[in-house]
Scaffold this motif. Sequence first.
Motif, PDB file in Angstrom:
ATOM      1  N   ARG A 161       0.828  -1.205   0.000  1.00  0.00           N
ATOM      2  CA  ARG A 161       0.000   0.000   0.000  1.00  0.00           C
ATOM      3  C   ARG A 161       0.861   1.253   0.000  1.00  0.00           C
ATOM      4  O   ARG A 161       2.027   1.237   0.406  1.00  0.00           O
ATOM      5  N   PRO A 162       0.284   2.376  -0.467  1.00  0.00           N
ATOM      6  CA  PRO A 162       1.033   3.636  -0.443  1.00  0.00           C
ATOM      7  C   PRO A 162       1.154   4.175   0.974  1.00  0.00           C
ATOM      8  O   PRO A 162       0.224   4.050   1.782  1.00  0.00           O
ATOM      9  N   LEU A 163       2.286   4.778   1.277  1.00  0.00           N
ATOM     10  CA  LEU A 163       2.536   5.357   2.590  1.00  0.00           C
ATOM     11  C   LEU A 163       2.784   6.854   2.455  1.00  0.00           C
ATOM     12  O   LEU A 163       3.460   7.301   1.517  1.00  0.00           O
ATOM     13  N   ALA A 164       2.272   7.621   3.378  1.00  0.00           N
ATOM     14  CA  ALA A 164       2.545   9.054   3.423  1.00  0.00           C
ATOM     15  C   ALA A 164       3.984   9.276   3.876  1.00  0.00           C
ATOM     16  O   ALA A 164       4.583   8.399   4.519  1.00  0.00           O
ATOM     17  N   PRO A 165       4.577  10.427   3.562  1.00  0.00           N
ATOM     18  CA  PRO A 165       5.949  10.695   4.002  1.00  0.00           C
ATOM     19  C   PRO A 165       6.161  10.483   5.498  1.00  0.00           C
ATOM     20  O   PRO A 165       7.189   9.936   5.908  1.00  0.00           O
ATOM     21  N   ALA A 166       5.191  10.878   6.306  1.00  0.00           N
ATOM     22  CA  ALA A 166       5.333  10.691   7.747  1.00  0.00           C
ATOM     23  C   ALA A 166       5.393   9.211   8.113  1.00  0.00           C
ATOM     24  O   ALA A 166       6.129   8.811   9.028  1.00  0.00           O
ATOM     25  N   GLU A 167       4.632   8.375   7.388  1.00  0.00           N
ATOM     26  CA  GLU A 167       4.655   6.938   7.652  1.00  0.00           C
ATOM     27  C   GLU A 167       5.988   6.328   7.226  1.00  0.00           C
ATOM     28  O   GLU A 167       6.515   5.435   7.896  1.00  0.00           O
ATOM     29  N   VAL A 168       6.527   6.791   6.114  1.00  0.00           N
ATOM     30  CA  VAL A 168       7.832   6.298   5.662  1.00  0.00           C
ATOM     31  C   VAL A 168       8.905   6.672   6.677  1.00  0.00           C
ATOM     32  O   VAL A 168       9.753   5.855   7.051  1.00  0.00           O
ATOM     33  N   GLU A 169       8.856   7.909   7.125  1.00  0.00           N
ATOM     34  CA  GLU A 169       9.817   8.374   8.115  1.00  0.00           C
ATOM     35  C   GLU A 169       9.701   7.554   9.398  1.00  0.00           C
ATOM     36  O   GLU A 169      10.715   7.137   9.987  1.00  0.00           O
ATOM     37  N   GLY A 170       8.458   7.288   9.822  1.00  0.00           N
ATOM     38  CA  GLY A 170       8.245   6.495  11.030  1.00  0.00           C
ATOM     39  C   GLY A 170       8.727   5.060  10.864  1.00  0.00           C
ATOM     40  O   GLY A 170       9.312   4.479  11.788  1.00  0.00           O
ATOM     41  N   ALA A 171       8.498   4.489   9.686  1.00  0.00           N
ATOM     42  CA  ALA A 171       8.954   3.122   9.431  1.00  0.00           C
ATOM     43  C   ALA A 171      10.475   3.047   9.470  1.00  0.00           C
ATOM     44  O   ALA A 171      11.056   2.109  10.027  1.00  0.00           O
ATOM     45  N   ALA A 172      11.140   4.058   8.888  1.00  0.00           N
ATOM     46  CA  ALA A 172      12.602   4.087   8.904  1.00  0.00           C
ATOM     47  C   ALA A 172      13.124   4.203  10.329  1.00  0.00           C
ATOM     48  O   ALA A 172      14.107   3.539  10.695  1.00  0.00           O
ATOM     49  N   ASP A 173      12.473   5.019  11.142  1.00  0.00           N
ATOM     50  CA  ASP A 173      12.893   5.174  12.536  1.00  0.00           C
ATOM     51  C   ASP A 173      12.774   3.865  13.312  1.00  0.00           C
ATOM     52  O   ASP A 173      13.515   3.641  14.271  1.00  0.00           O
ATOM     53  N   LYS A 174      11.862   2.999  12.881  1.00  0.00           N
ATOM     54  CA  LYS A 174      11.662   1.712  13.551  1.00  0.00           C
ATOM     55  C   LYS A 174      12.480   0.587  12.920  1.00  0.00           C
ATOM     56  O   LYS A 174      12.308  -0.576  13.282  1.00  0.00           O
ATOM     57  N   GLY A 175      13.336   0.937  11.958  1.00  0.00           N
ATOM     58  CA  GLY A 175      14.241  -0.062  11.395  1.00  0.00           C
ATOM     59  C   GLY A 175      13.935  -0.549  10.005  1.00  0.00           C
ATOM     60  O   GLY A 175      14.639  -1.422   9.482  1.00  0.00           O
ATOM     61  N   ALA A 176      12.894   0.001   9.363  1.00  0.00           N
ATOM     62  CA  ALA A 176      12.585  -0.427   8.000  1.00  0.00           C
ATOM     63  C   ALA A 176      13.702   0.002   7.051  1.00  0.00           C
ATOM     64  O   ALA A 176      14.342   1.042   7.238  1.00  0.00           O
ATOM     65  N   LEU A 177      13.926  -0.812   6.032  1.00  0.00           N
ATOM     66  CA  LEU A 177      14.910  -0.490   5.005  1.00  0.00           C
ATOM     67  C   LEU A 177      14.199   0.243   3.878  1.00  0.00           C
ATOM     68  O   LEU A 177      13.275  -0.297   3.256  1.00  0.00           O
ATOM     69  N   ILE A 178      14.607   1.472   3.604  1.00  0.00           N
ATOM     70  CA  ILE A 178      14.027   2.255   2.513  1.00  0.00           C
ATOM     71  C   ILE A 178      14.848   1.981   1.262  1.00  0.00           C
ATOM     72  O   ILE A 178      16.049   2.271   1.225  1.00  0.00           O
ATOM     73  N   VAL A 179      14.213   1.425   0.235  1.00  0.00           N
ATOM     74  CA  VAL A 179      14.903   1.043  -0.993  1.00  0.00           C
ATOM     75  C   VAL A 179      14.403   1.913  -2.139  1.00  0.00           C
ATOM     76  O   VAL A 179      13.239   1.819  -2.549  1.00  0.00           O
ATOM     77  N   ASP A 180      15.282   2.752  -2.639  1.00  0.00           N
ATOM     78  CA  ASP A 180      14.978   3.651  -3.750  1.00  0.00           C
ATOM     79  C   ASP A 180      15.316   2.917  -5.043  1.00  0.00           C
ATOM     80  O   ASP A 180      16.481   2.590  -5.299  1.00  0.00           O
ATOM     81  N   ILE A 181      14.309   2.638  -5.875  1.00  0.00           N
ATOM     82  CA  ILE A 181      14.522   1.819  -7.067  1.00  0.00           C
ATOM     83  C   ILE A 181      14.679   2.642  -8.346  1.00  0.00           C
ATOM     84  O   ILE A 181      14.623   2.108  -9.451  1.00  0.00           O
ATOM     85  N   ARG A 182      14.934   3.932  -8.182  1.00  0.00           N
ATOM     86  CA  ARG A 182      15.155   4.786  -9.349  1.00  0.00           C
ATOM     87  C   ARG A 182      16.601   4.672  -9.836  1.00  0.00           C
ATOM     88  O   ARG A 182      17.445   4.032  -9.206  1.00  0.00           O
ATOM     89  N   GLY A 183      16.882   5.305 -10.966  1.00  0.00           N
ATOM     90  CA  GLY A 183      18.220   5.286 -11.532  1.00  0.00           C
ATOM     91  C   GLY A 183      19.174   6.212 -10.800  1.00  0.00           C
ATOM     92  O   GLY A 183      18.768   7.019  -9.952  1.00  0.00           O
ATOM     93  N   PRO A 184      20.468   6.122 -11.116  1.00  0.00           N
ATOM     94  CA  PRO A 184      21.487   6.904 -10.403  1.00  0.00           C
ATOM     95  C   PRO A 184      21.276   8.413 -10.447  1.00  0.00           C
ATOM     96  O   PRO A 184      21.466   9.093  -9.434  1.00  0.00           O
ATOM     97  N   ALA A 185      20.897   8.958 -11.595  1.00  0.00           N
ATOM     98  CA  ALA A 185      20.746  10.408 -11.708  1.00  0.00           C
ATOM     99  C   ALA A 185      19.600  10.912 -10.832  1.00  0.00           C
ATOM    100  O   ALA A 185      19.715  11.940 -10.154  1.00  0.00           O
ATOM    101  N   ALA A 186      18.477  10.178 -10.849  1.00  0.00           N
ATOM    102  CA  ALA A 186      17.327  10.584 -10.038  1.00  0.00           C
ATOM    103  C   ALA A 186      17.673  10.496  -8.554  1.00  0.00           C
ATOM    104  O   ALA A 186      17.339  11.397  -7.776  1.00  0.00           O
TER     105      ALA A 186
END
Length: 455
Positions: free
Chosen positions: A250-275
């Motif tokens: 499901r989609p997460l709001a920025p605050a939810e992503v930030e909260g997940a990262a604070d709790k140990g979630a791995l944030i994986v950016d799947i864009r290309g190098p320039a982006a």
Amino acid sequence: MILEKIVSEGLAHNSYLVGADGAAAVIDPRRDCGVYVEIAERHGLAITHIFETHRNEDYCIGSLELAKQTGAAILHGAAMDFAYGTPVHDGDEFAVGSLQIRVLETPGHTDESISLVLTDTGVSPDPYLVFTGDALFAGDVGRTDFFKDRLEEMAGKLHDALWQKILPLGDGVIVCPAHGAGSVCGGGIGDLPLTTIGYEKGTNLLLHLDRETFIREKSTEHHYIPPYFAMMERYNRSGVPPLAGRQVMRPLAPAEVEGAADKGALIVDIRGPAAFAGGHVPGSLNIWSGGLSSFLGYFASYDRPIVFVDEFNLALQSAEAQALRIGFDRIAGYLGGGMGAWNKSGRPIGRCGTCAVGEVDLHAEGQFILDVRDIRNRTAAGAIPGSYHVYAGEIEGGLAAIPKDRHVLVYCDAGFKGSLAASVLLRNGYGRVTNILGGMAAWKKAGLPVEWTGA
């Protein structure tokens, strides 16, 4: 006769459905196995047999899930004690409509490896094709390095399986391997849609070696072993957890992503190098969408949630499928609205330096040039003079040799693995990190000096 090859991109995994006269068999099914049921229904076939050529190391086998949906029997080599299915032995034969499938025990890649010889009895008594698993590929043979204390033994077993079991089947027999080009299960698999025993005998250099030389070559090969392989081996021996009932990403709001990262979630950016370089969620790991199968297993943990970041959400479905195929089920969701939503939220934005090859000054003080390519590419294609090597997948274990007080310039073959490595450095507190866009390909294209290291 119906034969369809199903390719799982990223893993470069080949599975097959073969059938005739209302019955079908599936060889080495992937975890998201609905595709086999769809193909069978389209051709009016009932899946009656599921064969595993070996306990796969690089992905979750989908046999149990497919058997639950179809009632098919699961069959695999007898040299390993699986917690499910039925063991088969050399010479065992199975009828699938008018097709006959004969088992060959072909150890070497693993002890329980089997190959499957298919004959269309309604046409000819001669073999038509052979499913070779990880024994024989187009242009290569299977790796034999999983048993470090048995290197020569396993290489010898593979040699004997090839020369005594597979090659004698006949030059015209079609070879259907479990992997194609780009797989970690071979060092130089060719990019061919199909091959034959005769073609491999003529072009596969490993098949030109005598037994002693073959064993020496295979015993001294270098292959990387991602840490997630250990989990795949356990799953594929004891049974892979079902996908049924899994929560939809499901989609997460920025605050939810930030909260997940604070709790140990791995944030994986799947864009290309320039982006990624232009702006990313601080602390995120950059693995381009096409590289998830190859590199997610080096950095993700099975007890830690994953959150994906994409642009316009175009590659999310593929990202989820790649993660699930290697057993990463804890996908918390994705950043809804992509980096645009993050930027609008007013939260901090991470950045990574980039440069063109022509901007690199080899004589600049205070810099550290880091090569993160496969060691085989460094040996074969040369390196930027003075560079230090750590493979991208193993960079977390090599941080002690990378100085934090210097400007680190990272390069790979074309820039994607360089961005991955750069993101790891940034996550670990490195202040000045620059990805050399275009990597070694651009460096050589520009005619810049190359150092031949031999290692």
